[in-house]
Write a protein that holds these residues in place. Sequence first.
Motif, PDB file in Angstrom:
ATOM      1  N   THR A 109       0.785  -1.090  -0.222  1.00 46.41           N
ATOM      2  CA  THR A 109      -0.292   0.091  -0.173  1.00 46.41           C
ATOM      3  C   THR A 109       0.811   1.164  -0.566  1.00 46.41           C
ATOM      4  N   PHE A 110       1.691   1.429   0.774  1.00 47.33           N
ATOM      5  CA  PHE A 110       2.619   2.461   0.787  1.00 47.33           C
ATOM      6  C   PHE A 110       3.631   2.754  -0.228  1.00 47.33           C
ATOM      7  N   PHE A 111       3.761   1.505  -0.903  1.00 51.54           N
ATOM      8  CA  PHE A 111       4.755   1.700  -2.296  1.00 51.54           C
ATOM      9  C   PHE A 111       3.687   1.791  -3.738  1.00 51.54           C
ATOM     10  N   CYS A 112       2.054   1.706  -3.254  1.00 53.79           N
ATOM     11  CA  CYS A 112       1.133   2.550  -4.845  1.00 53.79           C
ATOM     12  C   CYS A 112       0.806   3.729  -4.141  1.00 53.79           C
ATOM     13  N   TRP A 113       0.776   4.834  -2.779  1.00 51.48           N
ATOM     14  CA  TRP A 113       1.395   5.658  -1.953  1.00 51.48           C
ATOM     15  C   TRP A 113       2.780   6.267  -3.142  1.00 51.48           C
ATOM     16  N   HIS A 114       3.241   5.882  -2.656  1.00 55.75           N
ATOM     17  CA  HIS A 114       4.792   6.239  -3.993  1.00 55.75           C
ATOM     18  C   HIS A 114       4.669   6.601  -5.421  1.00 55.75           C
ATOM     19  N   LEU A 115       3.864   5.485  -5.383  1.00 54.06           N
ATOM     20  CA  LEU A 115       3.560   5.827  -7.144  1.00 54.06           C
ATOM     21  C   LEU A 115       2.642   6.845  -7.424  1.00 54.06           C
ATOM     22  N   MET A 116       1.597   7.692  -6.469  1.00 51.63           N
ATOM     23  CA  MET A 116       1.073   8.386  -6.810  1.00 51.63           C
ATOM     24  C   MET A 116       1.179   9.558  -6.561  1.00 51.63           C
ATOM     25  N   ILE A 117       2.447   9.494  -4.996  1.00 49.30           N
ATOM     26  CA  ILE A 117       3.249  10.697  -4.999  1.00 49.30           C
ATOM     27  C   ILE A 117       4.052  11.291  -5.611  1.00 49.30           C
ATOM     28  N   ASN A 118       4.820  10.749  -6.197  1.00 49.95           N
ATOM     29  CA  ASN A 118       5.758  10.827  -7.592  1.00 49.95           C
ATOM     30  C   ASN A 118       5.249  10.912  -9.216  1.00 49.95           C
ATOM     31  N   ALA A 119       4.603  10.168  -9.489  1.00 49.60           N
ATOM     32  CA  ALA A 119       3.650  10.900 -10.778  1.00 49.60           C
ATOM     33  C   ALA A 119       2.972  12.640 -10.920  1.00 49.60           C
ATOM     34  N   SER A 120       2.092  12.413  -9.523  1.00 53.77           N
ATOM     35  CA  SER A 120       1.961  14.670  -9.360  1.00 53.77           C
ATOM     36  C   SER A 120       2.942  14.902  -8.588  1.00 53.77           C
ATOM     37  N   CYS A 121       4.114  14.186  -8.526  1.00 54.95           N
ATOM     38  CA  CYS A 121       5.280  15.488  -8.294  1.00 54.95           C
ATOM     39  C   CYS A 121       6.026  15.759  -9.711  1.00 54.95           C
ATOM     40  N   LEU A 122       6.204  14.639 -10.563  1.00 58.17           N
ATOM     41  CA  LEU A 122       6.535  14.904 -11.347  1.00 58.17           C
ATOM     42  C   LEU A 122       5.876  15.998 -12.300  1.00 58.17           C
ATOM     43  N   LEU A 123       4.405  15.599 -12.642  1.00 52.72           N
ATOM     44  CA  LEU A 123       3.010  16.175 -12.877  1.00 52.72           C
ATOM     45  C   LEU A 123       2.902  17.761 -12.474  1.00 52.72           C
ATOM     46  N   GLY A 124       3.414  18.085 -11.428  1.00 49.24           N
ATOM     47  CA  GLY A 124       3.874  19.387 -10.581  1.00 49.24           C
ATOM     48  C   GLY A 124       5.091  20.427 -11.160  1.00 49.24           C
ATOM     49  N   ILE A 125       6.344  19.057 -11.542  1.00 52.00           N
ATOM     50  CA  ILE A 125       7.225  19.752 -12.008  1.00 52.00           C
ATOM     51  C   ILE A 125       6.916  20.167 -13.713  1.00 52.00           C
ATOM     52  N   TYR A 126       6.345  20.024 -14.189  1.00 46.87           N
ATOM     53  CA  TYR A 126       5.869  20.057 -15.759  1.00 46.87           C
ATOM     54  C   TYR A 126       5.098  21.624 -15.782  1.00 46.87           C
ATOM     55  N   GLY A 127       4.027  21.154 -14.398  1.00 47.19           N
ATOM     56  CA  GLY A 127       2.795  22.391 -15.291  1.00 47.19           C
ATOM     57  C   GLY A 127       3.600  23.563 -14.345  1.00 47.19           C
ATOM     58  N   PHE A 128       4.565  23.531 -13.062  1.00 49.80           N
ATOM     59  CA  PHE A 128       5.515  24.984 -12.838  1.00 49.80           C
ATOM     60  C   PHE A 128       6.346  25.328 -13.880  1.00 49.80           C
ATOM     61  N   SER A 129       7.214  24.486 -14.785  1.00 48.00           N
ATOM     62  CA  SER A 129       8.018  24.824 -15.739  1.00 48.00           C
ATOM     63  C   SER A 129       7.137  25.180 -17.054  1.00 48.00           C
ATOM     64  N   PHE A 130       6.115  25.077 -17.127  1.00 44.18           N
ATOM     65  CA  PHE A 130       5.435  25.278 -18.477  1.00 44.18           C
ATOM     66  C   PHE A 130       4.883  26.380 -18.639  1.00 44.18           C
TER      67      PHE A 130
END
Length: 298
Positions: free
Chosen positions: A228-249
């Motif tokens: 379960t914690f590993f799945c949370w890491h999947l979602m958090i890192n995907a959100s982190c990558l999306l956030g960095i892309y959005g901020f860069s855009f």
Amino acid sequence: MGMFNGHFYPGLYLFSYGLYQATVVSKNVIFKESPPYPSCFPKNKTRWARLGKISYGGWLRIVIGSILTVYVVTCPDDGMVLMNKQMPPTFMYPKEWQHLTMFVLLILSGCVDVTSKNLLPRRCVVLEKGTLVLSFVELLLLMVSHVKGSEGIELQVHALVIMVVFLLLLVLMAELWAPDMSYLWMMETFLFLLMGSWLMQAGFILFRPLSGYPWQDDDIRDLMFVTTFFCWHLMINASCLLGIYGFSFLWHHYYSPSLKRMRSKEAPYHTSTPGPLYMMLQEVKQSEKDDQALLLSK
């Protein structure tokens, strides 16, 4: 070395590298550029331009790998002994020797990166990617044998690490044949973030649980919550990558000077009006056409 520091600090390095890579990849995707692979080292540029082309990532691998190598060598009380003096002799510190091999691979990868970018007359991207693929092949083999004798929580945690290493190896191998695909860059960056954050979490699960009580291997609830914690890491890192892309855009769209200069260069081709010279040339062409039509009619 197989304690908290052996998991947390390598994970911190991988996660930091993933954050840096996310900013670079986001910029390339926004501007629809190829990866920043300059063909050669600028010899006739200024000092600051030459500093900008130094392989900081390669040097960082060399420095981090050297620090971790010194740390793992000095951890055992009697030093990194390969075999004991008993009869028959047996191998000593198998997991520490595996950690040492991993860190030496990190140093070699950094050396190849620096050599290709700053020492060769022409950069060889295939050599860099090939060395990285070879390093992860050996890392996968070491990780598979690293879990021998493990069970319960430790086996579950390292099995998830092995899965991430295997997926990252597949992406790196695909980049050998398709180095310009932005989807592969994003997948590679995401897997580096995931591997780094999960290694840091593994250090807390195995050696410093936040509750103060060790996880129980025979409790099915603890095993389920590892996944379960590993799945949370999947979602958090995907959100982190999306956030960095959005901020860069947003940054490059509204505040980037380079994008404004690009727009100012493109503007004259769409908004310019005909000048006096252009009108004069059009009148000359029209008069020549009228004269030709008059001669034909006569």
